[in-house]
Design an enzyme around this catalytic site. Sequence first.
Site, PDB file in Angstrom:
ATOM      1  N   LYS A  47      -5.006   3.105  -3.652  1.00  0.00           N
ATOM      2  CA  LYS A  47      -4.430   2.584  -2.403  1.00  0.00           C
ATOM      3  C   LYS A  47      -5.488   2.522  -1.300  1.00  0.00           C
ATOM      4  CE  LYS A  47      -0.157   2.074  -3.946  1.00  0.00           C
ATOM      5  NZ  LYS A  47       0.450   0.765  -4.196  1.00  0.00           N
ATOM      6  N   SER A  49       0.839  -1.184   0.000  1.00  0.00           N
ATOM      7  CA  SER A  49       0.000   0.000   0.000  1.00  0.00           C
ATOM      8  C   SER A  49       0.885   1.248   0.000  1.00  0.00           C
ATOM      9  CB  SER A  49      -0.929  -0.049   1.222  1.00  0.00           C
ATOM     10  OG  SER A  49      -1.852   1.005   1.174  1.00  0.00           O
TER      11      SER A  49
END
Length: 290
Positions: A177, A159
């Site tokens: 994300k 991420s």
Amino acid sequence: MPNTLGPDYLKNSVWKPHLFDGKVVFVTGGAGTICRVQTEALVLLGANAVILGRNPAKTEKAAKEIATLRPGAKVLGIGNCDVRNIENLTAAVDRTVKELGHIDFVIAGAAGNFLSPFTSLSSNAFRTVTEIDLIGAFNTAKATYDQLREHKGHIIFVSATLHYKGLPFQSHAAAAKAGIDSLTKTLAVELGPMGIQSNGIAPGPIEGTEGFDRLVPEDIRQRSLELIPLGRLGKTVEIADATVYLFSPAASYVTGQILVVDGAEWQSTSGAMNYYPHSVIATGSQDNKL
Ligand code: HXC
């Protein structure tokens, strides 16, 4: 010279050699800097690996280089694999099972990014980045699910911290994300009963990575150090270590978490007080004015 870990990682690390003997890790974006060092650490600690990428020459070269780190290591490089295409991924899973036997760990790391203001970002550009990052992460989980279930595996999504607050020029990647973090948590809950762990790693500003070097010019980088409480950029080895921790038995009860490795950069952008120099923040005084 690629920013790689090299064999010294084992000498300097706190991890037990052979920690991952017999394990196989499947890594999308594995020839990129961050995913490559994650793979290297796991291979040095005993795992075999498959790395996937769109560019066959780059992917196969990286696989060969990683394999040299440990005698007997098997590292497969599969090019022409676009995570937007689930058939590419299922074919790669089939080949991995055929050549390496099974899959225990997955790193969903393939990503695409560039700087673009919202006003000039086209719909297709937004779709392209969200397809690579978010749909690619979903496809990776979907394609490896049978293996993860069979081997009580663990998936780590790579991420970022782009979406924690408003960040200019990143509307596409930040949205992706945010979706990845949501997927990480949902899969922890849905797949936990099958013994599958789902976690994320959110790297902050890491030196020597393609993404950071390309997206953050030198002058901005220097100024951004003032907002990183640890006062420096992160190192790729620090992302590798976070990955080893999560895949290790030390994290066997950790799931649905996003481990942020950023020197507290994102925490330090809450308001005006963050702009005091580090020396003032650390001592609480500036000529006795505080
Ligand atoms: C605006 C752009 C653009 C740019 C592409 N586009 N680059 N728009 N600014 N710099 C637009 C194109 O004009 C097109 O829209 C659409 O995006 C698709 O572009 P393609 O080139 O056809 O896409 P593709 O070949 O699939 O390439 C994907 C890519 C590329 C994301 C654009 O950059 C890529 O492959 N990147 C992979 C490597 C990478 O980026 N790694 C870094 C990850 S770092 P139109 O409308 O014209 O059709 C990371 C963490 C960052 O994620 C954290 C830093 C702190």
